[in-house]
Design an enzyme around this catalytic site. Structure first.
Site, mmCIF file in Angstrom:
data_model
loop_
_atom_site.group_PDB
_atom_site.id
_atom_site.type_symbol
_atom_site.label_atom_id
_atom_site.label_comp_id
_atom_site.label_asym_id
_atom_site.label_seq_id
_atom_site.Cartn_x
_atom_site.Cartn_y
_atom_site.Cartn_z
ATOM 1 N N LYS A 1 132.554 -39.247 8.340
ATOM 2 C CA LYS A 1 132.136 -40.054 7.177
ATOM 3 C C LYS A 1 130.620 -40.007 7.022
ATOM 4 O O LYS A 1 130.108 -39.962 5.910
ATOM 5 C CB LYS A 1 132.542 -41.525 7.372
ATOM 6 C CG LYS A 1 134.009 -41.788 7.194
ATOM 7 C CD LYS A 1 134.264 -43.276 7.046
ATOM 8 C CE LYS A 1 133.921 -44.069 8.281
ATOM 9 N NZ LYS A 1 134.905 -44.098 9.347
ATOM 10 N N ILE B 1 128.645 -37.568 7.773
ATOM 11 C CA ILE B 1 128.202 -36.279 7.221
ATOM 12 C C ILE B 1 128.500 -36.224 5.722
ATOM 13 O O ILE B 1 127.684 -35.721 4.940
ATOM 14 C CB ILE B 1 128.901 -35.099 7.958
ATOM 15 C CG1 ILE B 1 128.626 -35.159 9.460
ATOM 16 C CG2 ILE B 1 128.466 -33.752 7.375
ATOM 17 C CD1 ILE B 1 127.174 -35.075 9.859
ATOM 18 N N GLU C 1 112.250 -36.760 18.752
ATOM 19 C CA GLU C 1 113.515 -36.304 18.139
ATOM 20 C C GLU C 1 114.004 -37.232 17.018
ATOM 21 O O GLU C 1 114.773 -36.820 16.168
ATOM 22 C CB GLU C 1 114.605 -36.130 19.204
ATOM 23 C CG GLU C 1 115.161 -37.406 19.830
ATOM 24 C CD GLU C 1 114.371 -37.908 21.033
ATOM 25 O OE1 GLU C 1 113.174 -37.538 21.157
ATOM 26 O OE2 GLU C 1 114.934 -38.685 21.831
ATOM 27 N N GLY D 1 112.144 -38.533 30.802
ATOM 28 C CA GLY D 1 111.760 -37.179 31.196
ATOM 29 C C GLY D 1 110.262 -37.088 31.455
ATOM 30 O O GLY D 1 109.814 -36.451 32.412
ATOM 31 N N GLU E 1 111.636 -49.023 37.965
ATOM 32 C CA GLU E 1 113.011 -49.084 37.453
ATOM 33 C C GLU E 1 113.987 -48.600 38.530
ATOM 34 O O GLU E 1 115.074 -49.141 38.681
ATOM 35 C CB GLU E 1 113.148 -48.208 36.197
ATOM 36 C CG GLU E 1 114.563 -48.203 35.613
ATOM 37 C CD GLU E 1 114.730 -47.325 34.371
ATOM 38 O OE1 GLU E 1 113.763 -46.626 33.977
ATOM 39 O OE2 GLU E 1 115.830 -47.337 33.807
ATOM 40 N N HIS F 1 109.854 -40.779 21.502
ATOM 41 C CA HIS F 1 110.984 -39.883 21.216
ATOM 42 C C HIS F 1 110.715 -39.114 19.921
ATOM 43 O O HIS F 1 111.063 -39.604 18.842
ATOM 44 C CB HIS F 1 112.268 -40.691 21.018
ATOM 45 C CG HIS F 1 112.772 -41.373 22.245
ATOM 46 N ND1 HIS F 1 113.823 -40.868 22.985
ATOM 47 C CD2 HIS F 1 112.384 -42.513 22.859
ATOM 48 C CE1 HIS F 1 114.057 -41.677 24.005
ATOM 49 N NE2 HIS F 1 113.204 -42.685 23.942
ATOM 50 N N THR G 1 147.684 -38.750 4.681
ATOM 51 C CA THR G 1 146.750 -39.124 3.615
ATOM 52 C C THR G 1 147.406 -40.104 2.645
ATOM 53 O O THR G 1 146.822 -41.125 2.270
ATOM 54 C CB THR G 1 146.276 -37.862 2.867
ATOM 55 O OG1 THR G 1 145.529 -37.069 3.782
ATOM 56 C CG2 THR G 1 145.419 -38.193 1.656
ATOM 57 N N CYS H 1 110.505 -39.337 27.160
ATOM 58 C CA CYS H 1 110.674 -40.715 27.629
ATOM 59 C C CYS H 1 110.915 -40.745 29.142
ATOM 60 O O CYS H 1 109.988 -40.484 29.881
ATOM 61 C CB CYS H 1 111.762 -41.431 26.840
ATOM 62 S SG CYS H 1 111.502 -43.211 26.857
HETATM 63 N N1 GLN Z 1 114.316 -45.996 31.427
HETATM 64 C C1 GLN Z 1 113.020 -45.729 30.934
HETATM 65 C C2 GLN Z 1 112.324 -46.994 30.414
HETATM 66 O O1 GLN Z 1 112.956 -47.965 30.103
HETATM 67 C C3 GLN Z 1 113.030 -44.649 29.879
HETATM 68 C C4 GLN Z 1 113.798 -44.996 28.651
HETATM 69 C C5 GLN Z 1 114.177 -43.810 27.820
HETATM 70 O O2 GLN Z 1 114.220 -42.677 28.292
HETATM 71 N N2 GLN Z 1 114.519 -44.060 26.573
HETATM 72 O O3 GLN Z 1 111.122 -47.011 30.300
#
Ligand code: GLN
Length: 538
Positions: free
Chosen positions: A18, A20, A510, A384, A406, A508, A192, A382
């Site tokens: 839906k 898309i 992305e 990463g 964390e 992010h 349908t 993030c």
């Molecule tokens: N866990 C990490 C934090 O809270 C990174 C979060 C994430 O990758 N969106 O800072």
């Protein structure tokens, strides 16, 4: 013009796309010169999907204004190139919360508060809030779930009422499934018919039916569906499986979906749509022959929706660089010193995925150490990026027990630490550092070159951050802080300039990559990966 409301519902099964279809219709109307927005109503009790495990609901998308949203909003933005906000995603939980707050305030003046009219009125108010801004010619409203679900009933009742109240300014598009039975070698329209009957029983007569199918549905069969369902024959459209979701707008246009919407809503046509930029993207996508191979190291690799926006951003960047993307998922839990060479050496570039918690984290360090030592183009996003910092601390700075608080609240070297503002927060929902923040990039750094400017804005979703106390030691050892928040000084981007392309972003990127406006940092990363591949092949 008066705002027109298009309601998109789904029947027979879930996951028909839906989002898309809604996005494709929005793309077509935008290309014809109308202003459009898409909103999604999710019939679950969570206030937002921020607290949902990706296994439950795939990626959590983040809007500029810091709303944790359904991943369909990512599709909306990628197709329309228009930013969404909190108003574009509403859940049952939000509706009930708002009604209950009003009840406690005494707004209902002693009345018994009920699903009809109070919950349905609140839904209607939310549907119309975007239209009432006066900014949009069309508001497309996608109702999550499938017709017949108990959960979606109040939403469908609200749609029924709105269709009645709005008359020609409202339209209902129903998406269903036409299965192909291999043994009988036949397409079946009965599900349908049943689904439309169910919708009619609720009081909604669909104006347009889109039939999702794996095989071409003959015209005679579409006519039959039209007849059974009280829908005009030309308004029964098929949505056949496509090689890429980005071809769906063209497929819908060929069957006149946009014309039908204009006709049914009494909207004057502004002429044929202008799809040149979109078609140029599709042309590149089809004609690319060379392949760039990217490894995505994460813990949700068996779940294709968990890293949706990253996948799409990589694909968009590869397409604009005239390459096909070969995305290889690498399970971080299964990565160790013994197999890392075998798993990563075939890659042209590596992305270290975002995430939360301990599971799979050691594999990310193994991957990063290997990438750093082999000068692999590497992009940490993030978590990463945080892992990049931790790995560097452990193996270059010699702080063997460095960690994020964390993962280890008692680590002696908390190179990644809980943000100050987070320390007093106990509620989990909607309390991270969320949404778009400014970032000042260091002149000459990879990100500054990529964006072509030094002040950018990208979206965040995290609680932990780079620990400023260690900044000098990192800088001296070669890991540079090349992006920071102009107001708070928070470190948002790191880079090891001695390496070809080794960049980590706390934000992010992305979430802001769209088909017509791919994110520059992904383009830069893909270019580095392509150069790496070319070098290897020489
Ligand atoms: N866990 C990490 C934090 O809270 C990174 C979060 C994430 O990758 N969106 O800072």
């Amino acid at each position: 013009m008066e705002t027109k409301y298009i309601f998109v519902t789904g029947g027979v099964v879930s996951s028909l796309g839906k989002g898309i279809i809604s996005s494709s219709l929005a793309r077509l109307l935008l290309s014809r010169g109308y202003s459009v927005t898409i909103q999604k109503f999710d019939p679950y009790i969570n206030i937002d999907p921020g607290t949902l495990n990706p296994y439950e609901h795939g990626e959590c998308y983040v809007t500029v204004d810091g709303h944790e949203a359904d991943l369909d909003l990512g599709h909306y933005e990628r197709f329309t190139n228009i930013q969404t906000t909190r108003a574009n995603n509403v859940t049952t939980g939000r509706i009930y919360q708002s009604v209950i707050d009003k009840e406690r305030r005494g707004d209902y003046l002693g009345k018994t508060v009920q699903i009809i009219p109070h919950i349905t009125d609140e839904i209607k108010r939310n549907v119309k809030s975007l239209g009432n801004t006066g900014k949009f010619d069309f508001v497309i409203t996608e109702i999550g779930g499938t017709v017949g679900d108990i959960e979606s009933t109040p939403f469908l009742e609200a749609v029924r009422q709105l269709k009645w109240e709005l008359g020609k300014n409202a339209l209902s598009l129903h998406l269903t499934y036409v299965p192909y039975l291999k043994a009988a070698k036949e397409l079946k329209t009965k599900p349908t018919q049943h689904s439309v009957k169910q919708l009619q029983a609720i009081g909604i007569q669909p104006d347009i039916l889109v039939l999702r199918t794996e095989k071409d549905i003959p015209l005679s069969m579409r006519r039959k569906v039209a007849q059974f369902c009280n829908v005009a024959p030309e308004a029964v459209i098929q949505s056949i499986d496509a090689s890429t979701i980005y071809k769906v707008p063209t497929m819908m246009h060929e069957q006149h979906l946009d014309d039908l919407v204009l006709k049914f809503t009494g909207t004057e046509s502004k002429g044929e749509p202008n799809h040149s930029a979109w078609n140029e993207f599709l042309r590149k996508l089809d004609s690319a022959e060379k392949v760039v191979t990217i490894g995505l190291v994460g813990k949700y690799v068996e779940l294709q929706d968990a890293y949706k926006s990253i996948n799409e951003s990589l694909m968009q960047a590869a397409t604009y660089c005239d390459h096909k993307l070969n995305l290889v998922y690498i399970h971080s839990e299964k990565l160790d010193d013994k197999n890392v060479d075998e798993k990563l050496s075939g890659m042209d570039g590596v992305v270290i995925a975002p995430g939360f918690g301990q599971r799979g984290i050691e594999g990310k360090f193994v991957a990063l150490k290997w990438c750093r030592e082999h000068d692999m183009p590497t992009f940490g996003i993030c978590l990463g990026m945080q892992c990049m910092v931790i790995e560097y601390a452990r193996n270059v700075l010699g702080l063997v027990d460095a960690n994020s608080t964390e993962m280890d609240p008692h680590t002696a070297h908390n190179v990644i630490d809980l943000m100050e503002e987070q320390k007093s927060i106990s509620n989990m929902g909607g309390t991270m550092r969320l949404g778009a923040y400014e970032c000042r990039l260091k002149k000459g750094s990879i990100p500054a070159e990529a964006y072509g400017c030094e002040l950018i804005k990208e979206r965040h979703r995290h609680r932990f951050e780079f620990n400023e106390d260690y900044r000098e030691r990192f800088e001296e050892a070669g890991l540079k802080c090349v992006g920071e928040n102009p107001g708070t000084g928070l470190v948002e981007v790191v880079q090891v300039p001695q390496l070809t392309w080794y960049v980590g972003t706390q934000y992010h990127p992305e979430y802001q990559s769209t088909v017509l406006n791919p994110n520059p940092l992904f383009i830069s990363f893909i270019k580095a990966a392509i150069a790496n591949s070319d070098n290897k092949n020489q």
